[in-house]
Design an enzyme around this catalytic site. Structure first.
Site, mmCIF file in Angstrom:
data_model
loop_
_atom_site.group_PDB
_atom_site.id
_atom_site.type_symbol
_atom_site.label_atom_id
_atom_site.label_comp_id
_atom_site.label_asym_id
_atom_site.label_seq_id
_atom_site.Cartn_x
_atom_site.Cartn_y
_atom_site.Cartn_z
ATOM 1 C CG HIS B 62 -2.056 0.990 1.114
ATOM 2 N ND1 HIS B 62 -3.349 0.707 1.497
ATOM 3 C CD2 HIS B 62 -2.082 2.258 0.647
ATOM 4 C CE1 HIS B 62 -4.111 1.757 1.279
ATOM 5 N NE2 HIS B 62 -3.367 2.725 0.766
ATOM 6 C CG LEU B 65 4.834 4.569 -6.151
ATOM 7 C CD1 LEU B 65 5.291 3.614 -7.249
ATOM 8 C CD2 LEU B 65 5.971 4.814 -5.168
ATOM 9 N NE ARG B 66 0.756 11.696 -2.942
ATOM 10 C CZ ARG B 66 -0.279 11.119 -2.349
ATOM 11 N NH1 ARG B 66 -1.160 10.426 -3.045
ATOM 12 N NH2 ARG B 66 -0.467 11.254 -1.048
ATOM 13 C CG ASP B 153 -6.348 3.708 -0.939
ATOM 14 O OD1 ASP B 153 -7.000 3.470 0.089
ATOM 15 O OD2 ASP B 153 -5.259 4.287 -0.926
ATOM 16 C CG HIS B 180 -10.086 4.535 1.959
ATOM 17 N ND1 HIS B 180 -8.878 5.163 2.113
ATOM 18 C CD2 HIS B 180 -10.964 5.231 2.705
ATOM 19 C CE1 HIS B 180 -9.024 6.200 2.932
ATOM 20 N NE2 HIS B 180 -10.298 6.261 3.296
ATOM 21 C CG HIS B 232 -5.862 2.275 5.424
ATOM 22 N ND1 HIS B 232 -7.243 2.290 5.375
ATOM 23 C CD2 HIS B 232 -5.438 2.909 4.303
ATOM 24 C CE1 HIS B 232 -7.617 2.913 4.268
ATOM 25 N NE2 HIS B 232 -6.547 3.298 3.606
ATOM 26 C CG ASP B 305 -2.148 4.805 3.530
ATOM 27 O OD1 ASP B 305 -2.011 5.096 2.325
ATOM 28 O OD2 ASP B 305 -3.114 5.182 4.215
ATOM 29 C CG HIS B 309 0.302 14.838 1.420
ATOM 30 N ND1 HIS B 309 -0.556 14.982 0.359
ATOM 31 C CD2 HIS B 309 -0.218 13.844 2.181
ATOM 32 C CE1 HIS B 309 -1.548 14.109 0.473
ATOM 33 N NE2 HIS B 309 -1.364 13.397 1.563
#
Lengths: 306, 429
Positions: B62, B65-66, B153, B180, B232, B305, B309
């Site tokens: 989980h 990677l953006r 997710d 999620h 999660h 997870d 950011h």
């Protein structure tokens, strides 16, 4: 005598001596407000920014007036849009303002925790003028002041907060402050408006307005926020008024000695009947006057700290 | 090229393997275990690894990677570097990129971008188009191009009707639906609901927001006979729901994150946005239940997870700050410190939850420590005491609540795809 913190972020954990000192200092300033010349030079040369990220009329005016009465220089920064939408981060805005050399910041914001955050990014004294659903300490203080002014004490008094306690920063600051000062606090509202775990603070929870009036010395009646509640937490304002509204009939039937407070603005005919709002049991406009004295006291005590 | 792992403890519960020995790896293949001769040592690079533990490569199922979309926060490359530094040889990446991973092109793009790396990347594709919870994603095409599971997710699959369809359709591939679990109508808040949220005046999310969806998904998976994986998991009752469902034979698996077994909502009192997560940090009883669930096997997997950011987004007013923290480079240390050293989990269980089980859930081969096999290995020092320093993270983002925390246990090296990451460097082996 001075306060134990250079900021006023909330009343949670504020020692009794500090609250006492603010209330006593406010008594002096309350007297100044009765003079023909209502200005003292105490904070001359100090610069205070009122940073209001949320609409406010009375709190902002009250702070501004208090600052002017103390001869401070004041700047107002008001915006109702969040920084995320504005394109500049909150931190950048604050840093820019701070670069102009300010001594104190009075802040109101939709998000709880912003005053705490400010203490990390600014050197100024921070005063919380309302953060999210968290605290509104000067309101709590002026409410306590108004009660003490009428009833001569706080210790041992029975105070009931009526209304949407779960969505009220006024309620939390009142609860924290009153408990510290030794009052017994009850909250009365529909169960959908009671915050989780409030009993753990030593607060009694009831759902009957007649009982609230009968068994307390003071009712602090909160504004029911129409936009936030109708249809979700309460079925209708009509039902709320019928079962939780404070009316003259109820007061006269259950307790003619009750003292009624309201932080304003009032929804007449919802939480208070008009008769009560204008009647002999309330001190609503005294609260407004006392608010200026309390804010003068807080600004003075923080602004003259070394 | 030849390398020798000298006197390392080889541990793999799947092979019932636990012994100290020498390993010869040549061109990325395990050539020999034990009985190394002088000729084996010739021109070999030798790593003295006494008291270090060598396990099948760790896998984090989980991570975010953006890329594509938020390359300022993380790229496939920096995310993989972060994974390697944290001791992982494989990750599964979540579909909430921009655009979402809901087309074969995006799956292929991610596979292509990661193919030269030590770390294997397996995309989890969106369950619905644009993760909007309305129309099914093209699952045949997604699976064919390399997706290993389906998930919306970041968001829950909105309605039971669509969830049913997603499960029916994904059942054809025996691919898990990763959920999620949060009921949107209850989850409009910034922290866990409880006395702390009352004291802080923050809008709050009750446990029931998670539990309702866990219950819904378990019932749906049971009804359809499909596989569901609870991402999660964070509440006591949710763990109990999974425990009971497993007893009934429902095909449900679950994962927990290090923050949900390490931190509580009490940490939010600082208003530090690095403690803002989705699901939120819960209370002590929930944390204990998550640990209990890990101990008794109710929770199959530990996953990070990993949610990078940008600084300017996390440094924001609490209610506006985004959810999530980076986790790849602190996970192994937290698991060893909080679970293994505190005797909640054995090392074997660590390997199961961080290497074997996640691959089994995603139907990937589990690496074997055997002669002739590809070397896909993680070597760690369970006793190394170190201090987390976010400035040293390989991840592009630094949003971690664990900065300055003292941890016991750290990755020493990872080996996979003919590459090795050791002492902060990648080398071809």
């Amino acid at each position: 005598m001075s306060l134990s913190s250079k900021h006023l972020l909330g009343l949670y954990g504020v020692p009794k001596e500090d609250i006492q000192l603010i209330l006593d200092t406010a008594t002096t300033f309350r007297e100044v407000l009765e003079r023909p010349i209502k200005k003292v030079p105490t904070l001359q040369g100090k610069t205070i920014v009122n940073l209001f990220y949320e609409n406010s009329t009375r709190t902002r005016i009250s702070f501004e007036l208090a600052q002017k009465r103390l001869s401070a220089d004041t700047i107002n920064f008001s915006t109702s849009t969040s920084s995320t939408k504005k394109g500049e981060t909150f931190k950048d805005t604050v840093r820019n303002i701070e670069a102009m050399k300010v001594d104190m910041i009075v802040v109101r914001h939709q998000s709880a925790g912003v005053p705490q955050y400010l203490t990390k990014i600014s050197k100024a004294n921070i005063i919380n003028a309302g953060d999210g659903l968290h605290e509104h300490p000067t309101q709590g203080l002026l409410d306590m002041y108004s009660i003490r002014e009428r009833l001569g004490k706080l210790e041992g008094l029975k105070v009931c907060i009526v209304g949407d306690v779960a969505h009220s920063r006024v309620a939390l600051s009142n609860i924290f402050g009153l408990k510290t000062m030794g009052a017994q606090v009850t909250v009365c509202s529909p169960s959908t408006m009671i915050p989780i775990g409030i009993e753990a603070l030593g607060v009694k929870v009831i759902h009957n307005i007649n009982e609230a009036i009968a068994n307390n010395d003071v009712l602090n009646v909160l504004r029911i926020q129409l936009e936030r509640n109708a249809g979700v937490r309460i079925p209708s304002l009509r039902e709320y008024h019928q079962y939780f509204g404070v009316t003259t009939e109820r007061i006269e039937k259950f307790n003619r000695d009750i003292l009624i407070l309201h932080p304003g603005p009032i929804n007449r005919g919802v939480e208070l009947s008009s008769e009560v709002a204008d009647g002999p049991y309330q001190v609503i406009l005294d609260q407004v006057t006392n608010g200026v004295a309390i804010r003068m006291a807080v600004l003075y005590l923080l602004g003259t700290m070394h | 090229m030849k390398i020798i792992l000298k006197q390392v403890r080889l541990l793999n519960p799947e092979q019932k393997l636990d012994k100290q020995d020498d390993v010869l790896i040549e061109n990325g293949i395990i050539k020999k275990i034990g009985g190394l001769t002088d000729s084996d040592y010739k021109s070999a690079k030798v790593f003295e690894l006494e008291n270090k533990i060598c396990v099948p490569g760790l896998f984090d199922m989980h991570v975010h990677l953006r890329e594509p979309g938020r390359e300022d926060e993380e790229t496939i490359e920096t995310g993989c570097n972060s994974a390697a530094a944290g001791g992982f040889t494989g990750v599964a990446c979540m579909p909430n990129t921009n655009p979402d991973i809901d087309s074969a092109e995006i799956v292929r793009f991610i596979k292509e971008k990661s193919k030269e790396h030590l770390v294997d990347v397996f995309p989890v594709a969106a369950a619905t188009l644009g993760r909007k919870g309305e129309a099914l994603s093209p699952m045949f095409e997604l699976i064919e191009s390399g997706a290993v599971a389906f998930s919306d997710d970041g968001a829950v699959i909105k309605t039971a009707g669509v969830l049913r369809s997603v499960m029916e359709y994904s059942k054809m591939f025996d691919a898990p639906v990763i959920e999620h679990c949060e009921d949107d109508s209850l989850a409009d808040g910034a922290m866990n609901e409880g006395l702390t949220s009352t004291l802080l005046g923050l809008p709050a999310i009750p446990n029931i927001a998670e539990e309702l969806i866990v219950a819904r998904d378990i019932m749906m998976a049971e009804f359809i006979g499909a596989r569901v994986h609870i991402a999660h998991i964070s509440t006591k009752a949710a763990v109990e729901l999974v425990r009971n469902a497993k007893k009934r034979g429902v095909k449900v698996t679950a994962e927990a994150t290090p923050h949900h077994f390490t931190l509580t909502d009490d940490n939010v009192k600082t208003f530090d946005t690095n403690f803002k997560m989705s699901p939120p940090l819960r209370n002590r009883a929930d944390v204990d239940a998550v640990i209990e669930g890990l101990m008794d096997g109710t929770i199959d997997v530990i996953a990070s997870d990993h949610a990078p950011h940008a600084i300017e987004e996390k440094e924001m007013e609490f209610i506006y700050a985004p959810n999530g923290i980076v986790g790849l480079e602190t996970m192994l240390g937290l698991v060893l410190s909080e679970l293994v050293h505190k005797k909640h989990l054995t090392l074997e269980q660590l390997v199961e939850k961080m290497s074997i089980n996640p691959r089994k859930i995603l139907k990937l081969n589990t690496p074997q420590i055997k002669e002739g096999e590809k070397a896909d290995l993680t070597i760690f020092d369970k006793d190394n005491i170190w201090t987390v320093d976010i400035t040293k993270f390989k991840s592009k983002s630094k949003n971690s609540p664990f900065d300055k925390r003292l941890l016991t246990g750290k990755s020493v090296a990872v080996i996979n795809n003919g590459k090795m990451f050791y002492e902060d460097k990648f080398t071809n082996i």
